[in-house]
Design a protein around this motif. Structure first.
Motif, mmCIF file in Angstrom:
data_model
loop_
_atom_site.group_PDB
_atom_site.id
_atom_site.type_symbol
_atom_site.label_atom_id
_atom_site.label_comp_id
_atom_site.label_asym_id
_atom_site.label_seq_id
_atom_site.Cartn_x
_atom_site.Cartn_y
_atom_site.Cartn_z
ATOM 1 N N ASN A 155 0.827 -1.208 0.000
ATOM 2 C CA ASN A 155 0.000 0.000 0.000
ATOM 3 C C ASN A 155 0.864 1.263 0.000
ATOM 4 O O ASN A 155 0.386 2.352 0.291
ATOM 5 N N ARG A 208 -6.380 -1.770 -2.664
ATOM 6 C CA ARG A 208 -6.226 -1.888 -1.207
ATOM 7 C C ARG A 208 -6.706 -0.628 -0.493
ATOM 8 O O ARG A 208 -7.279 -0.703 0.606
ATOM 9 N N GLU A 252 -9.104 -0.774 2.690
ATOM 10 C CA GLU A 252 -8.451 -0.561 3.977
ATOM 11 C C GLU A 252 -8.702 0.836 4.531
ATOM 12 O O GLU A 252 -9.118 0.991 5.680
ATOM 13 N N ALA A 264 -3.659 -9.625 -3.277
ATOM 14 C CA ALA A 264 -3.385 -8.550 -2.325
ATOM 15 C C ALA A 264 -4.617 -8.196 -1.504
ATOM 16 O O ALA A 264 -4.534 -8.013 -0.280
ATOM 17 N N THR A 265 -5.766 -8.097 -2.155
ATOM 18 C CA THR A 265 -6.962 -7.683 -1.423
ATOM 19 C C THR A 265 -7.412 -8.755 -0.440
ATOM 20 O O THR A 265 -7.766 -8.450 0.709
ATOM 21 N N HIS A 296 -4.858 -8.805 2.574
ATOM 22 C CA HIS A 296 -4.778 -7.656 3.472
ATOM 23 C C HIS A 296 -6.137 -7.158 3.960
ATOM 24 O O HIS A 296 -6.183 -6.347 4.889
#
Length: 758
Positions: free
Chosen positions: A146, A424, A428, A478-479, A482
């Motif tokens: 990120n 992300r 996030e 990635a998503t 995280h």
């Protein structure tokens, strides 16, 4: 140094604010004289290394020369505590020099008296060391982190105890970059940036700035010519279109109240949960006609939309794209500022409060995300640093013919890192619960909507876009890594295999895929006059051949009520009563069918006209009992779906489905059983003709009482009120290959759902 604590660390070294590109020097053979060529370049805003000229320079033992460009100044003074040292003007356009003595680098302010007679005082950006480190710049190439939105953009923070904003932008081919804005009268001479050559990142800390001001980047391309002023690719806020400036905001620290929601989200398995999505275009769901037909704000949407969605039983709101976009008519699908919630409805913090309110109500929030292309607007990403930086240079790879947009160069690591970090960011930073990825098919195929000779094959000679495939897999990895508990959904209209399969099995890694085939087939069937439906029965049954090959969502989206297609209600055949009956029956069929659900706003109450993004939905229609009946159908179906494991817990598993009647095309009747993970059973029966059918026997897999939990023909919905008196006891009468059966009354143009009790 990343911005986790809103504090920058000065760069180590001799204490000078030297350029990371090369060590700091006076810029001339004489330590106290700026070379005329360097001075001319600085005054023309054409110097690639401003820190080699501006700011404090050691010109002798314990002697410093302070240089500044102050075009607005009639006179200026150097302020060191209580001491003032006058600047000497060395260039008619505003180049000033002052000398002071001291052992260490001075921390000073500059007091300016303008030609208009006003006086102001500020710290000098060129008096500070760098606010980032080489490893920060290098890490921007790490796909999946990120760090893009932690390092780039306009980051609010503190350096040497002074508050301000650190600007950083990736423009590796630029000859010069300046940040311009309200704070410097949009003058590119005032705040040229330093270059980190190893990573192509330009950076500058500007002290004293506060949130709310406008800014852009002034960039000279590799040939020395100015490109149009560019909005910040990582801006966290932007002006209301048609204005195009970025807004100083920083990441901020919103006071979230959704700890319980976020803490429990990761423990859920969306595949086995009830997911019913209300797709919304925030600009036209509801407007305020008495105030010039204005939009609702994020706050007003939180007060009206969220309670409505909750009452209607939807589990999620899916927003058409709200990443800042210049043209209303694109509905957000041509975004410019991917990190900025659109200012049409309020501020970033107000958007965060909207998400927070949804979570407080138990509603998830999904975002339509557009990583496949971007518009040609001059202030956007196109030819950002005077070269094809974000897009392919070759139009056969880099230009979208259908939409007149640029296509991202997924083969460039920095571009992929930028996009994955953006995915992300929304999950996030803004706590969103998932991303619906737009136009996946256009990314997967190099020859998408192109004729022979208009595309370039991959290295194996095929039409698969290998770089885009890799990007999509990395995004999903990635998503899901995280942001546990979130989902990604592919709008993918082809038969590409494994879209919603894990990447470790060779899939693309999405959580779900829109079932476009189901939508096209079933809408085609519903548009047929009932007398002809027997010839199109396969449109109802074909989808079950592949229904469990992916984790499907059944979409009745905005795309089905635009471009001359009319509304869902308008596509139903028959007289007025039959149109409504058909729509109610279709919704019952959809909610009883395997797959998660998605419905575009307005469909839930039978909007009669085609969707218009410039106008509110026709809420006055709810005064009509037939329209209210459709709304009540959708509400009741949602609550039934939520409360009935048989209807959702095995939505994506073949073991949760069993055909009962698949071949009665002559009567246009279809029936199946849905089975929950705990042995629950639901029976779904649809009669798609206006002829009631008495004594219609349907085999069922088990005995017991089957309660009529839903009947789209109920009088309360505007139907003829035929039914089964609350339910039927299964008889030990073999039928359709089942040991028991139900003797049913099938209402006209209706779907009936039974739940086995016990």
């Amino acid at each position: 140094m990343t911005m986790t604590d809103d504090t920058y660390a000065p760069r180590s070294g001799d204490g000078l604010s030297g350029s990371p590109a090369e060590p700091r020097s006076s810029g001339s053979a004489s330590p106290s004289t700026v070379h005329p060529d360097a001075l001319a370049a600085i005054m023309a805003a054409n110097h690639g290394d401003p820190f080699s000229v501006l700011g404090p320079h050691k010109v002798g033992p314990n002697q410093w020369e302070i240089r500044a460009v102050l075009p607005e100044a009639r006179a200026a003074s150097l302020v060191l505590g209580e001491r003032r040292v006058p600047f000497e003007k060395r260039h008619a356009d505003g180049f000033f020099v002052a000398r002071v003595e001291g052992e260490g680098r001075p921390l000073y302010e500059i007091e300016v008296e303008t030609w208009a007679g006003a006086t102001s005082r500020r710290f000098d950006p060129y008096g500070f060391g760098s606010s980032i480190e080489q490893y920060d710049v290098a890490s921007l190439r790490e796909v999946g982190t990120n760090l893009v939105y932690r390092i780039l953009g306009a980051q609010a923070g503190r350096l040497d105890g002074i508050d301000g904003f650190r600007f950083a932008v990736w423009a590796p081919n630029a000859r010069k970059v300046s940040v311009v804005g309200d704070f410097n009268e949009w003058d590119g001479r005032r705040h040229p940036m330093r270059l980190w050559q190893d990573g192509g990142v330009w950076e500058l800390f500007v002290p004293g700035l506060e949130p709310g001001g406008r800014y852009k980047f002034e960039i000279r391309g590799p040939d020395g010519s100015l490109v149009p002023l560019k909005a910040d690719p990582v801006a966290f806020a932007a002006e209301h279109p048609p204005a195009t400036g970025s807004i100083l905001h920083g990441l901020g620290a919103f006071a979230w109240r959704d700890d319980g929601w976020m803490g429990s989200r990761g423990a859920k398995d969306p595949r086995h949960a009830a997911i019913s999505v209300y797709e919304v275009h925030l600009g036209s769901w509801m407007r305020v006609p008495e105030e010039g037909n204005r939009y609702l704000t994020y706050k007003e949407l939180g007060e009206r939309l969220i309670p409505y969605v909750k009452e209607m039983g939807f589990t999620h709101i899916e927003m058409l794209p709200i990443t800042e976009f210049p043209f209303d008519g694109s509905w957000g699908y041509q975004p410019v500022s991917l990190f900025a919630p659109t200012s049409r409805f309020g501020t970033p913090d107000e958007f965060a409060a909207f998400v927070d309110a949804a979570h407080e109500a138990g509603i998830g929030v999904l975002l339509d995300w557009v990583p496949g292309h971007f518009p040609l607007d001059a202030h956007g990403l196109g030819q950002f640093d005077g070269t094809h930086l974000y897009e392919h240079a070759d139009p056969r790879q880099g230009f979208h013919q259908d939409w007149g947009t640029y296509i991202y160069n997924f083969g460039r690591t920095e571009v992929t890192s930028f996009l994955v970090a953006n995915a992300r960011f929304w999950l996030e930073h803004y706590h969103l619960d998932g991303l619906r990825v737009d136009a996946v098919a256009s990314m997967l195929y190099l020859d998408y909507s192109r004729r022979a000779g208009e595309w370039i094959p991959n290295r194996y000679g095929g039409n698969e876009n290998l770089e885009a495939i890799d990007f999509l897999r990395k995004t999903n990895e990635a998503t899901y890594s995280h942001a546990p508990g979130t989902i990604t959904v592919a709008e993918e209209s082809t038969s590409w295999p494994g879209v919603s399969h894990p990447t470790y099995t060779g899939g693309l890694g999405f959580g779900f895929k829109w079932n476009m085939g189901w939508m096209h087939d079933t809408l085609h069937y519903m548009q047929e006059d009932p007398i002809h439906r027997r010839y199109h029965h396969h449109n109802l049954t074909f989808g079950l051949l592949y229904a469990f090959s992916e984790n499907f969502i059944l979409p009745l989206s905005h795309d089905e009520v635009v471009h001359g297609k009319g509304s869902l209600l308008g596509r139903m055949p028959g007289d007025r009563w039959q149109k409504f009956a058909n729509l109610r029956a279709y919704f019952g069929f959809m909610w009883g069918h395997p797959g998660k659900k998605l419905l575009f706003m307005g469909g839930e109450f039978g909007q009669e006209r085609e969707w218009n993004h410039d106008a509110s939905l026709d809420w006055h229609l709810l005064d009509d009992p037939l329209h209210k009946g459709v709304k009540d159908v959708v509400r009741d179906l949602n609550h039934l779906y939520l409360s009935s494991p048989a209807l959702h817990s095995r939505d994506v598993e073949a073991t949760g489905f069993q055909w009962l009647v698949a071949d009665d095309q002559d009567n246009s009747v279809i029936a199946w059983a849905r089975k929950g993970a705990g042995g629950e059973i639901a029976i779904v029966v649809s009669n798609f003709t206006p002829i009631p059918r008495e004594g219609y026997r349907v085999g069922v897999p088990a005995g017991g009482f089957y309660r009529e939990a839903f009947n789209s023909d109920a009088g309360q919905y505007g139907g003829s009120n035929m039914g089964n008196n609350g339910g039927r006891e299964a008889e030990a009468h073999e039928s359709h290959g089942q040991p028991h059966s139900l003797n049913l009354t099938l209402p006209p143009l209706a779907t009936v759902i039974f739940l086995r009790e016990g």
